[in-house]
Design a protein around this motif. Structure first.
Motif, PDB file in Angstrom:
ATOM      1  N   ASP A 257       2.002  -1.309  11.135  1.00 17.97           N
ATOM      2  CA  ASP A 257       2.218  -1.574   9.703  1.00 17.97           C
ATOM      3  C   ASP A 257       3.555  -2.257   9.464  1.00 17.97           C
ATOM      4  O   ASP A 257       3.650  -3.215   8.684  1.00 17.97           O
ATOM      5  CB  ASP A 257       2.161  -0.271   8.901  1.00 17.97           C
ATOM      6  CG  ASP A 257       0.766   0.328   8.851  1.00 17.97           C
ATOM      7  OD1 ASP A 257      -0.197  -0.397   9.145  1.00 17.97           O
ATOM      8  OD2 ASP A 257       0.645   1.527   8.530  1.00 17.97           O
ATOM      9  N   GLY A 258       4.612  -1.765  10.113  1.00 16.35           N
ATOM     10  CA  GLY A 258       5.940  -2.338   9.915  1.00 16.35           C
ATOM     11  C   GLY A 258       6.025  -3.773  10.400  1.00 16.35           C
ATOM     12  O   GLY A 258       6.666  -4.623   9.766  1.00 16.35           O
ATOM     13  N   VAL A 545      -5.721  -4.970  12.310  1.00 18.01           N
ATOM     14  CA  VAL A 545      -4.754  -5.961  11.828  1.00 18.01           C
ATOM     15  C   VAL A 545      -5.260  -6.617  10.547  1.00 18.01           C
ATOM     16  O   VAL A 545      -4.488  -6.848   9.606  1.00 18.01           O
ATOM     17  CB  VAL A 545      -4.474  -7.024  12.916  1.00 18.01           C
ATOM     18  CG1 VAL A 545      -3.715  -8.217  12.340  1.00 18.01           C
ATOM     19  CG2 VAL A 545      -3.674  -6.411  14.063  1.00 18.01           C
ATOM     20  N   SER A 546      -6.542  -6.892  10.474  1.00 12.80           N
ATOM     21  CA  SER A 546      -7.117  -7.522   9.273  1.00 12.80           C
ATOM     22  C   SER A 546      -6.862  -6.669   8.035  1.00 12.80           C
ATOM     23  O   SER A 546      -6.406  -7.174   6.999  1.00 12.80           O
ATOM     24  CB  SER A 546      -8.619  -7.755   9.463  1.00 12.80           C
ATOM     25  OG  SER A 546      -8.870  -8.678  10.497  1.00 12.80           O
ATOM     26  N   PHE A 547      -7.157  -5.375   8.140  1.00 19.16           N
ATOM     27  CA  PHE A 547      -6.895  -4.494   6.997  1.00 19.16           C
ATOM     28  C   PHE A 547      -5.395  -4.384   6.727  1.00 19.16           C
ATOM     29  O   PHE A 547      -4.963  -4.315   5.570  1.00 19.16           O
ATOM     30  CB  PHE A 547      -7.503  -3.110   7.245  1.00 19.16           C
ATOM     31  CG  PHE A 547      -8.972  -3.042   6.948  1.00 19.16           C
ATOM     32  CD1 PHE A 547      -9.426  -2.906   5.643  1.00 19.16           C
ATOM     33  CD2 PHE A 547      -9.910  -3.128   7.965  1.00 19.16           C
ATOM     34  CE1 PHE A 547     -10.793  -2.857   5.361  1.00 19.16           C
ATOM     35  CE2 PHE A 547     -11.268  -3.085   7.704  1.00 19.16           C
ATOM     36  CZ  PHE A 547     -11.716  -2.949   6.393  1.00 19.16           C
ATOM     37  N   GLY A 548      -4.596  -4.377   7.794  1.00 22.77           N
ATOM     38  CA  GLY A 548      -3.148  -4.290   7.625  1.00 22.77           C
ATOM     39  C   GLY A 548      -2.575  -5.487   6.894  1.00 22.77           C
ATOM     40  O   GLY A 548      -1.689  -5.350   6.049  1.00 22.77           O
ATOM     41  N   VAL A 549      -3.073  -6.675   7.192  1.00 20.43           N
ATOM     42  CA  VAL A 549      -2.594  -7.893   6.529  1.00 20.43           C
ATOM     43  C   VAL A 549      -2.948  -7.869   5.047  1.00 20.43           C
ATOM     44  O   VAL A 549      -2.120  -8.195   4.186  1.00 20.43           O
ATOM     45  CB  VAL A 549      -3.182  -9.151   7.213  1.00 20.43           C
ATOM     46  CG1 VAL A 549      -2.888 -10.405   6.390  1.00 20.43           C
ATOM     47  CG2 VAL A 549      -2.625  -9.306   8.623  1.00 20.43           C
ATOM     48  N   ARG A 556      -5.420  -5.635  -0.919  1.00 18.04           N
ATOM     49  CA  ARG A 556      -6.446  -4.605  -0.743  1.00 18.04           C
ATOM     50  C   ARG A 556      -5.800  -3.385  -0.111  1.00 18.04           C
ATOM     51  O   ARG A 556      -5.330  -3.443   1.019  1.00 18.04           O
ATOM     52  CB  ARG A 556      -7.588  -5.109   0.140  1.00 18.04           C
ATOM     53  CG  ARG A 556      -8.683  -4.055   0.381  1.00 18.04           C
ATOM     54  CD  ARG A 556      -9.852  -4.650   1.131  1.00 18.04           C
ATOM     55  NE  ARG A 556     -10.901  -3.673   1.402  1.00 18.04           N
ATOM     56  CZ  ARG A 556     -12.069  -3.961   1.976  1.00 18.04           C
ATOM     57  NH1 ARG A 556     -12.338  -5.214   2.340  1.00 18.04           N
ATOM     58  NH2 ARG A 556     -12.982  -3.023   2.189  1.00 18.04           N
ATOM     59  N   MET A 557      -5.778  -2.282  -0.844  1.00 16.00           N
ATOM     60  CA  MET A 557      -5.156  -1.058  -0.351  1.00 16.00           C
ATOM     61  C   MET A 557      -6.224  -0.185   0.289  1.00 16.00           C
ATOM     62  O   MET A 557      -7.128   0.305  -0.383  1.00 16.00           O
ATOM     63  CB  MET A 557      -4.465  -0.303  -1.494  1.00 16.00           C
ATOM     64  CG  MET A 557      -3.475  -1.151  -2.296  1.00 16.00           C
ATOM     65  SD  MET A 557      -2.134  -1.836  -1.317  1.00 16.00           S
ATOM     66  CE  MET A 557      -1.077  -0.412  -1.174  1.00 16.00           C
ATOM     67  N   SER A 558      -6.143  -0.012   1.603  1.00 10.65           N
ATOM     68  CA  SER A 558      -7.166   0.752   2.308  1.00 10.65           C
ATOM     69  C   SER A 558      -6.616   1.993   2.979  1.00 10.65           C
ATOM     70  O   SER A 558      -7.355   2.748   3.594  1.00 10.65           O
ATOM     71  CB  SER A 558      -7.829  -0.145   3.363  1.00 10.65           C
ATOM     72  OG  SER A 558      -6.868  -0.626   4.283  1.00 10.65           O
TER      73      SER A 558
END
Length: 659
Positions: A257-258, A545-549, A556-558
């Protein structure tokens, strides 16, 4: 703000399509130069107490050996400022000449001591000789000027000491610590951040002091990017010198995340040639920061000379505020839908139900049911390797067009067509077709898309200057009045996991912060020698990584977001351990932002974006926040996480984790 000037790229970068680094004045910091024609400098900050001389020295050496070219140490009071001399002497004695930077927040007298010792001082205009009490104050022009005069009087001694000693200065604005005065006039905005710095810069220029670097840091990547761009425009507009820029995302967090969050902010600006020194702020040991910063910076070493991209004459997007591109709603893409994740598994034949866990979808054979977590992909691209079982609700399959034509189920599976297939074909899915284009094909395909309400574009580019090439394609769609949703596809053959995180965050995140893109897809590549388990690990990384980006770009907050500072000598508890402990108890709370700050300096201000806060207020004592409001003070650290959960529960946002 909707003026023609706002849309002129020359106001914040040299070109939107050709890589060209912004030319700045060079600033000398010891033996290191920031800006001018000099390479981008990578820096970091110690976490050891500045009064611990040997501990600080040993950590500095580890940082230098990891690639750190500038080292910052906190100097919250005069005693720490004075001890910088002992640290500097010991480093020089051991043969290390890396320049040192003193980090100052509230104490002008500490800054004045430090400026005589180290090569650079950093001041935060939001709390250096200014006030931050979260008060709304009505200022007349006269009373506002009186405050500026008071600040000038407090700030001038430091300016003169820096001039006399050849000490450089960073004027470092933080989004979360804007003064009450700035907040009252400009609000919590990028413009307020810029004006906060310019007030101090005017004082420096009046005194003919120009050894200055400027930063506009925020934990919100959209705000951070907008503030730096606006700063460049205002420097040019106001006749200031072109000062070098220090890039950083505050409180980015740790791990994947960082890294992703840092790259969305820093990488987006580097793509447009902005930035002369970089600090990646991770809640990890500081020697781990410089290699990440170096990975980001090195990507531009050979960027000049990339394939030509058609120049953008008129940029139809304001670079200083977030406005999402207007799109049609096609199936569940575009319109008001969140961006979608397509995970590529096209290199895997005969994938099993159990292996789908790498895509966030878990098959429970005992119940013959599927369970999807918050990072279960929306679509899976199987290419020419059809999935041999029924997929769970919530996930759909995309196949190459010739495979789809032969499929028995042409309703629940969707075709992906090339530009040639799309132009020639008459048979389409009745609701959703994916058109795979490279950036060079967009202009020619626009006439074929008129009146189509069954198409989503998957857009990619082979250009080394990837993000600007993709951005140019979006501009063509906008200029062609085309509102078809676009999923951005990126491809990093055989790159290691860190590079995939950083590059995808830059290339896709840089578009998302400008409101461009309705989805993300990271292409899957593998060598014939790859074992299946390694390919599946790659799929898992791409999905994560896709969700993180998407989360880092605020689109989009997942998952739970942790706004945690990178630790420094002021920190009152073990940040890495505490962050891990809080994460373990709360990481099932989708979309909640929790600020974890080591001390009151990085407390309510720096975590301005957080829903809840956990802030060190004394040895073994924690202050808990809801937004910027203090809920509980001096909570013993052993009870603080339970108390934090209770505050979240009372706010109605707690859910029990699944067993």
């Amino acid at each position: 703000m909707e003026t023609k000037a706002l849309f002129d790229p020359m106001n914040y970068c040299n070109s939107l399509t050709t890589y060209s680094r912004r030319k700045t004045i060079p600033v000398k910091v010891g033996d290191v130069f920031i800006g001018g024609n000099h390479p981008i400098v990578v820096q970091s900050m110690t976490t050891v107490d500045t009064m611990d001389t040997l501990g600080s020295v040993e950590q500095c050496i580890r940082m230098i050996e990891s690639g750190c070219q500038l080292i910052r140490l906190t100097a919250p009071s005069i005693k720490e400022a004075e001890n910088l001399q002992n640290i500097k002497d010991e480093l020089r004695k051991r043969g290390y000449n890396t320049p040192l930077v003193a980090d100052i927040h509230f104490t002008p007298n500490a800054a004045e001591v430090a400026a005589r010792i180290v090569e650079k001082v950093r001041i935060n205009p939001g709390n250096y000789a200014d006030k931050k009490k979260f008060e709304v104050i009505e200022y007349t022009d006269e009373s506002y000027q009186e405050e500026l005069d008071r600040i000038r009087e407090r700030f001038l001694p430091l300016v003169n000491i820096c001039k006399q000693n050849g000490t450089a200065m960073r004027i470092g604005t933080n989004h979360g610590s804007l003064s009450d005065r700035i907040m009252s006039r400009y609000g919590d905005t990028p413009l307020g951040m810029v004006e906060s710095a310019l007030e101090f810069l005017r004082i420096c220029e009046d005194e003919n002091y120009f050894d200055i670097v400027i930063s506009m840091k925020s934990s919100n990547t959209q705000v951070m990017v907008q503030a730096y761009r606006l700063l460049v425009q205002k420097l040019d507009e106001g006749g200031f010198k072109p000062y070098p820029l220090h890039l950083g995302v505050t409180e980015a967090g740790d791990g994947e995340d960082g890294r992703i969050k840092s790259a969305v902010g820093i990488g987006t600006l580097l793509e447009d040639g902005l930035g002369d020194t970089v600090r990646v702020s991770l809640t990890e040991d500081p020697e781990l920061e410089a290699p990440v910063g170096r990975e980001l910076v090195d990507r531009y070493e050979h960027r000049a000379g990339h394939h030509q991209i058609k120049e953008i004459q008129h940029y139809p997007i304001s670079p200083f505020e977030y406005n999402k591109r207007q799109t049609l709603e096609i199936y569940n893409f575009g319109g008001t839908n969140v961006p979608r994740v397509i995970t590529d598994i096209s290199s895997i034949s005969q994938i099993s139900e159990r292996e789908m866990k790498n895509l966030g979808h878990h098959y429970l054979p005992e119940l013959d049911k599927w369970k999807m977590n918050d990072q279960g992909c929306d679509y899976v691209f199987s290419g020419s390797n059809p999935i041999p079982f029924m997929l769970p609700n919530g996930m759909k399959e995309i196949q190459h067009f010739p495979i789809w034509l032969k499929s028995e189920d042409k309703i629940n599976k969707f075709p992906a067509l090339s530009a040639k297939e799309f132009k020639e074909e008459k048979h389409f899915h009745t609701g959703l077709n994916f058109l795979v284009l490279n950036d060079q094909e967009v202009e020619g395909i626009i006439p074929y898309l008129e009146e189509r309400k069954d198409v989503v574009i998957i857009l990619k580019s082979e250009n080394a200057h990837n993000m600007p090439a993709l951005r140019r394609a979006f501009v063509e769609l906008i200029e062609g009045n085309n509102q078809i949703p676009v999923v951005v596809q990126v491809n990093y053959p055989f790159a290691d996991p860190d590079k995939i995180m950083l590059y995808a965050a830059t290339d896709v995140g840089g578009l998302l912060v400008d409101g461009l893109g309705e989805g993300i897809m990271i292409a899957l590549n593998h060598d014939e020698q790859y074992e299946r388990v390694n390919i599946l690990q790659q799929v898992k990384l791409h999905n994560s990584v896709s969700f993180g980006v998407l989360q880092a770009a605020r689109t989009r907050m997942s998952k739970t977001e942790y706004i945690s500072c990178p630790s420094c000598g002021r920190t009152l508890f073990d940040l890495q351990e505490t962050t891990a402990m809080i994460r373990k108890r709360t990481d099932h709370l989708k979309g909640i932002k929790i600020g974890i700050m080591g001390c009151i300096v990085n407390g309510p201000g720096e975590m301005a974006d957080a829903d809840f806060g956990y802030v060190g207020s004394g040895k073994g004592k924690i202050t808990l926040y809801k937004g910027k409001e203090v809920i509980k003070k001096s909570v013993p650290s052993e009870r603080a996480v339970d108390e934090l959960i209770e505050i979240i529960r009372k706010d109605g946002r707690w859910i029990e984790p699944e067993v």
